[in-house]
Enzyme design. Structure first.
Site, PDB file in Angstrom:
ATOM      1  CG  HIS A 186      39.244  44.838  43.759  1.00  0.00           C
ATOM      2  ND1 HIS A 186      38.249  45.063  42.838  1.00  0.00           N
ATOM      3  CD2 HIS A 186      39.385  43.482  43.838  1.00  0.00           C
ATOM      4  CE1 HIS A 186      37.791  43.914  42.371  1.00  0.00           C
ATOM      5  NE2 HIS A 186      38.469  42.932  42.968  1.00  0.00           N
ATOM      6  CG  ASN A 225      37.599  37.406  41.251  1.00  0.00           C
ATOM      7  OD1 ASN A 225      37.094  38.173  42.074  1.00  0.00           O
ATOM      8  ND2 ASN A 225      36.938  36.967  40.196  1.00  0.00           N
ATOM      9  CB  ILE A 273      34.437  40.557  37.961  1.00  0.00           C
ATOM     10  CG1 ILE A 273      33.078  40.266  38.625  1.00  0.00           C
ATOM     11  CG2 ILE A 273      35.429  39.452  38.238  1.00  0.00           C
ATOM     12  CD1 ILE A 273      32.344  39.103  38.013  1.00  0.00           C
ATOM     13  CG  HIS A 313      39.627  39.486  46.044  1.00  0.00           C
ATOM     14  ND1 HIS A 313      38.300  39.136  46.058  1.00  0.00           N
ATOM     15  CD2 HIS A 313      39.841  40.033  44.814  1.00  0.00           C
ATOM     16  CE1 HIS A 313      37.744  39.442  44.901  1.00  0.00           C
ATOM     17  NE2 HIS A 313      38.653  39.997  44.138  1.00  0.00           N
ATOM     18  CG  HIS A 366      41.698  40.266  40.286  1.00  0.00           C
ATOM     19  ND1 HIS A 366      40.781  39.873  39.333  1.00  0.00           N
ATOM     20  CD2 HIS A 366      40.981  40.723  41.341  1.00  0.00           C
ATOM     21  CE1 HIS A 366      39.557  40.106  39.788  1.00  0.00           C
ATOM     22  NE2 HIS A 366      39.648  40.613  40.998  1.00  0.00           N
TER      23      HIS A 366
END
Length: 487
Positions: A151, A342, A487, A146, A338
């Site tokens: 990110h 997520n 997010i 993740h 993602h």
């Protein structure tokens, strides 16, 4: 919840790649006699050759940090390996767990193996072993698949795009919706989630070592050229190249929802990017002469990924095909990859007795002073090994927030900026076809979720796999693929 760690077992017993002079013998404690009774008459070598054995291997990821992790007063952990057999029904069944500690630890033997139960005592040992595996897996899911792979590793490409590409540049326009909110989300994450003493360190077994674990994986394992879905599946041994298959790959587990659904989306993204690149960059010399494009890619690697800028595996920005691979991978990571890691965090991970983010006790052995306590009240020992309730209420509330779609979310195939290509009807047509393909993929996934032959996504007590359904409403829906890491 974490479909990205499972690998095909290639060598048995597994062998560590850590330095034996520092971390002890590289040998595993796993033996053929411990698992052969689960192989339907096959030897281990036969099962490997027939692609029947798989592994979750967290040994090398966590072992270097265990002394510091286990010095924590309320967090205890192993570096685990779990062996799975592929059943005739197409599902994976765990058949052995290896629990490893540093060679010179004082908490018990450096390696032990637990296997499926044969009596009441081994039943509870098996439950404790599985809980420690889930704790390892929760850490890998959050820190590697993740945070690191989406990110963190996308951030250099986004920063460089804003610095080096004009907003009118065709590559900026293509990537614009896939960069939405990511920098803001990452900034908030560093303040609230990843900071010293923050939510990650408080609620995961890696504690103060969390960012070091992530950085170590980045240095020793992460490769941009392996981040495409096909390359990742092949790297893990979950697929082999096969030109006769629809996506050029043959999956070794046919009912692997993340891969089967993901390949539909990957192919659709790739087709869109191919049409886009061939329109603007039909020849290699056009790429070579585009100073903004080259400055973007150069900065992304040499400044954004400076520690590994000299790696030989970086694709050269020299041909349309390489540009297609680079852009397709970026869009895949920002969107479907993602989404897959997520938006299932709360639906799949909130019930912490099944998926604890950390454990408070190690598995007892016969020389352990607590072993008599375990024998007298194994259920109490198990519950006392789990995180306490007030910690988990906070953890669960965070999972709920992170799994929530906002009301203004923009999903894959739903672009709000088509007017940016008003002078390029061919591109508008390509984007429209992509949108229609997303709707088609959504219907195909719903069809698969109703197929009783696909037992990993359909059946009594089995959740349908909806994480890669392209669209969603707001809230915690366990579905929907936003355009970006928002997010």
């Amino acid at each position: 919840m974490n479909p990205l760690s499972i690998e095909r077992l290639k060598v048995f017993p597994p062998v560590s790649n850590l330095d034996p002079s520092i971390y002890g013998p590289q040998d595993s404690a796993l033996k053929e006699e411990q698992i052969i009774c689960h192989l339907n008459g096959m030897s281990v070598q036969q099962a490997i050759e027939e692609n029947k054995l798989f592994i979750l291997d967290y040994h090398d990821v966590y072992l270097p940090f265990l002394d510091r992790i286990n010095a924590h007063p309320t967090k205890k952990a192993y570096a685990t390996r779990t062996i799975f057999v592929l059943t005739d029904m197409g599902s994976l069944k765990p058949i052995a767990i290896e629990l490893s500690l540093p060679e010179k630890n004082r908490n018990g033997p450096p390696k032990c193996v637990v296997t499926p139960p044969v009596d009441a005592t081994t039943c509870w040992l098996w439950q404790l072993g599985k809980a420690h595996v889930c704790s390892n897996d929760a850490g890998a899911h959050q820190l590697i698949h993740h945070w690191l792979r989406t990110h963190a590793c996308l951030e250099p490409f986004i920063i460089a795009a804003h610095r080096q590409l004009s907003v009118m540049h065709p590559i900026y326009k293509l990537l614009h919706c896939h960069m939405r909110y990511t920098m803001d989300v990452n900034a908030q994450g560093r303040q609230l989630l990843l900071n010293a003493g923050g939510i990650i360190e408080s609620h995961f077994f890696t504690a103060a070592c969390s960012m070091e674990v992530s950085a170590s994986v980045y240095q020793n394992w992460w490769r941009f050229d392996m981040e495409s879905l096909p390359a990742d599946l092949i790297r893990r041994g979950m697929a082999v190249s096969d030109a006769t298959e629809p996506h050029g790959l043959k999956l070794l587990i046919e009912d692997y929802p993340y891969a089967t659904d993901g390949l539909l989306i990957w192919s659709a993204i790739e087709q869109l990017v191919q049409a886009y690149v061939h329109y603007y960059y039909p020849e290699a010399n056009i790429i070579e002469s585009d100073s903004e494009l080259n400055a973007w890619y150069h900065e992304s690697i040499n400044i954004g990924h400076a520690d590994i800028r000299h790696a030989s595996w970086w694709l050269k920005l020299s041909t349309p095909n390489n540009l297609i691979s680079i852009l397709t991978t970026i869009i895949w990571l920002a969107s479907a990859h993602h989404a897959a890691v997520n938006f299932g965090m709360y639906p799949y991970g909130w019930y912490f007795p099944v998926r604890p983010p950390f454990m408070r006790r190690l598995v007892p052995n016969e020389r352990d002073p607590d072993y008599t306590t375990f024998l007298a009240d194994p259920e109490g020992y198990f519950l006392a090994s789990l995180p306490c309730l007030d910690q988990m209420l906070h953890y669960i509330s965070v999972l709920d927030i992170l799994s929530t779609h906002s009301a203004d979310e923009e999903y894959l195939g739903d672009r709000k900026d088509l007017s940016a290509w008003a002078g390029d009807p061919e591109i508008v047509e390509a984007l429209y076809k992509f949108s229609m393909e997303m709707k088609k993929i959504g219907k195909e996934i719903e069809k698969r979720n109703g197929d009783p032959n696909l037992r990993n996504r359909c059946g009594a007590g089995i959740s349908p796999y909806e994480l890669l359904l392209p669209s969603s409403g707001p809230g915690v829906t366990c579905r929907g693929v936003p355009n970006s890491v928002s997010i």
